[in-house]
Design a protein around this motif. Structure first.
Motif, PDB file in Angstrom:
ATOM      1  N   ASN A  59       0.834  -1.204   0.000  1.00 11.38           N
ATOM      2  CA  ASN A  59       0.000   0.000   0.000  1.00 11.38           C
ATOM      3  C   ASN A  59       0.868   1.253   0.000  1.00 11.38           C
ATOM      4  O   ASN A  59       1.813   1.361   0.782  1.00 11.38           O
ATOM      5  CB  ASN A  59      -0.926  -0.004   1.220  1.00 11.38           C
ATOM      6  CG  ASN A  59      -2.146   0.869   1.016  1.00 11.38           C
ATOM      7  OD1 ASN A  59      -2.063   1.966   0.458  1.00 11.38           O
ATOM      8  ND2 ASN A  59      -3.291   0.391   1.466  1.00 11.38           N
ATOM      9  N   THR A  60       0.537   2.176  -0.887  1.00  8.63           N
ATOM     10  CA  THR A  60       1.275   3.445  -0.931  1.00  8.63           C
ATOM     11  C   THR A  60       0.920   4.351   0.243  1.00  8.63           C
ATOM     12  O   THR A  60       1.608   5.346   0.488  1.00  8.63           O
ATOM     13  CB  THR A  60       0.974   4.198  -2.241  1.00  8.63           C
ATOM     14  OG1 THR A  60      -0.445   4.411  -2.353  1.00  8.63           O
ATOM     15  CG2 THR A  60       1.457   3.395  -3.447  1.00  8.63           C
ATOM     16  N   ASN A  61      -0.137   4.012   0.989  1.00  2.00           N
ATOM     17  CA  ASN A  61      -0.569   4.806   2.140  1.00  2.00           C
ATOM     18  C   ASN A  61       0.281   4.444   3.360  1.00  2.00           C
ATOM     19  O   ASN A  61       0.086   3.400   3.973  1.00  2.00           O
ATOM     20  CB  ASN A  61      -2.048   4.551   2.407  1.00  2.00           C
ATOM     21  CG  ASN A  61      -2.602   5.379   3.550  1.00  2.00           C
ATOM     22  OD1 ASN A  61      -1.868   6.114   4.207  1.00  2.00           O
ATOM     23  ND2 ASN A  61      -3.893   5.266   3.788  1.00  2.00           N
ATOM     24  N   GLN A  62       1.208   5.324   3.717  1.00  2.00           N
ATOM     25  CA  GLN A  62       2.159   5.035   4.790  1.00  2.00           C
ATOM     26  C   GLN A  62       1.539   5.053   6.189  1.00  2.00           C
ATOM     27  O   GLN A  62       2.170   4.626   7.158  1.00  2.00           O
ATOM     28  CB  GLN A  62       3.335   6.012   4.727  1.00  2.00           C
ATOM     29  CG  GLN A  62       4.217   5.817   3.501  1.00  2.00           C
ATOM     30  CD  GLN A  62       4.780   4.407   3.438  1.00  2.00           C
ATOM     31  OE1 GLN A  62       5.441   3.962   4.365  1.00  2.00           O
ATOM     32  NE2 GLN A  62       4.513   3.699   2.348  1.00  2.00           N
ATOM     33  N   LEU A  63       0.308   5.512   6.307  1.00  2.00           N
ATOM     34  CA  LEU A  63      -0.371   5.456   7.604  1.00  2.00           C
ATOM     35  C   LEU A  63      -0.624   4.009   8.021  1.00  2.00           C
ATOM     36  O   LEU A  63      -0.829   3.724   9.204  1.00  2.00           O
ATOM     37  CB  LEU A  63      -1.708   6.206   7.538  1.00  2.00           C
ATOM     38  CG  LEU A  63      -1.651   7.708   7.273  1.00  2.00           C
ATOM     39  CD1 LEU A  63      -3.059   8.271   7.165  1.00  2.00           C
ATOM     40  CD2 LEU A  63      -0.871   8.438   8.359  1.00  2.00           C
TER      41      LEU A  63
ATOM     42  N   LEU B 105       3.200  -0.592   9.278  1.00  2.00           N
ATOM     43  CA  LEU B 105       3.491  -0.853  10.693  1.00  2.00           C
ATOM     44  C   LEU B 105       4.884  -0.403  11.117  1.00  2.00           C
ATOM     45  O   LEU B 105       5.093   0.028  12.248  1.00  2.00           O
ATOM     46  CB  LEU B 105       3.337  -2.351  10.985  1.00  2.00           C
ATOM     47  CG  LEU B 105       1.936  -2.857  11.310  1.00  2.00           C
ATOM     48  CD1 LEU B 105       1.897  -4.371  11.245  1.00  2.00           C
ATOM     49  CD2 LEU B 105       1.493  -2.362  12.675  1.00  2.00           C
ATOM     50  N   SER B 106       5.850  -0.517  10.226  1.00  2.00           N
ATOM     51  CA  SER B 106       7.228  -0.171  10.572  1.00  2.00           C
ATOM     52  C   SER B 106       7.609   1.243  10.129  1.00  2.00           C
ATOM     53  O   SER B 106       8.757   1.647  10.269  1.00  2.00           O
ATOM     54  CB  SER B 106       8.191  -1.181   9.935  1.00  2.00           C
ATOM     55  OG  SER B 106       8.051  -1.189   8.522  1.00  2.00           O
ATOM     56  N   GLY B 107       6.653   1.989   9.600  1.00  2.00           N
ATOM     57  CA  GLY B 107       6.943   3.321   9.082  1.00  2.00           C
ATOM     58  C   GLY B 107       6.746   4.417  10.122  1.00  2.00           C
ATOM     59  O   GLY B 107       6.041   4.239  11.116  1.00  2.00           O
ATOM     60  N   LYS B 108       7.340   5.570   9.873  1.00  2.00           N
ATOM     61  CA  LYS B 108       7.284   6.673  10.836  1.00  2.00           C
ATOM     62  C   LYS B 108       5.930   7.369  10.877  1.00  2.00           C
ATOM     63  O   LYS B 108       5.656   8.141  11.807  1.00  2.00           O
ATOM     64  CB  LYS B 108       8.385   7.690  10.534  1.00  2.00           C
ATOM     65  CG  LYS B 108       8.289   8.347   9.164  1.00  2.00           C
ATOM     66  CD  LYS B 108       9.463   9.289   8.953  1.00  2.00           C
ATOM     67  CE  LYS B 108       9.433   9.912   7.558  1.00  2.00           C
ATOM     68  NZ  LYS B 108      10.589  10.831   7.345  1.00  2.00           N
TER      69      LYS B 108
END
Length: 212
Positions: free
Chosen positions: A149-153, A156-159
């Protein structure tokens, strides 16, 4: 899914030649056979402009009594898009292509995007697809791929991860900037944040999280 059932199988064809250079892709190829639901997954999760064009021409041809070229099918699909958007009360929008590419005659507003989002959340297939952080899909023709998914929200491991985020859609063009429709669910309430014109990809997520 409004006009065609989600299990309808489409064949990827010459419509891929209509893609603009540097388009965001889900990497489908001519000859691949995919169910409409899987094409929507590639479109909504991986921002596949290729999937958008394959959906557009196949849906248009399925609904038309005439034999349509790729360009004619896209134009007919955009007519369907505009008719349907107006039925949702989107009075300040006009669509000229299926993938959101910049066009002088294509435009929308925050208010109209909100109406579209509210409708999309009533469609169970769309609501399911946008919730995946990634999805492994097996094509009807046998190929398989994992789309992230391009949606970084949702990463899980993203800022920018937000545990209350349930999905929706990113979008980026030169004229529109970095855009994001984000949907959150907390205490049985649904919150929608719409960010347009952000200067960077990071700033759209920061803004959406602040709005939430």
């Amino acid at each position: 899914c409004h006009y065609i059932t989600e299990d309808t199988v489409f064949v990827v064809g010459s419509e891929l030649s209509l893609l603009k250079p540097h388009s965001s892709l889900c990497l489908i190829k001519k000859g691949h056979r995919l169910a409409l639901k899987d094409l929507l997954t590639g479109l909504l999760i991986s921002s596949g402009n290729d999937a958008a064009y394959t959906v557009a021409v196949n849906v248009a041809r399925s609904l038309s009594k005439e034999k349509l070229s790729d360009s004619e099918a896209v134009a007919h699909f955009c007519t369907l898009m505009n008719s349907f958007s107006q039925s949702l009360g989107m009075e300040n929008s006009n669509f000229k292509n299926p993938d959101g590419w910049d066009d002088p005659q294509q435009y929308t507003t925050i208010s109209d995007l909100l109406k579209l989002t509210q409708y999309a959340l009533t469609v169970s297939t769309i609501k399911e697809i946008i919730s995946f952080s990634e999805k492994h899909v097996i094509f009807k023709s046998g190929e398989n791929i994992t789309w992230k998914n391009t949606n970084q929200l949702l990463n899980l491991s993203g800022k920018h991860y937000n545990k209350y985020a349930i999905g929706m859609k990113t979008g980026t063009t030169k004229n529109a900037g970095n855009c994001l429709i984000a949907v959150f669910r907390k205490n049985e309430l649904t919150y929608i944040a719409i960010v347009c014109g952000a200067e960077t990809s990071d700033s759209r997520y920061e803004a959406a999280n602040r709005l939430f």
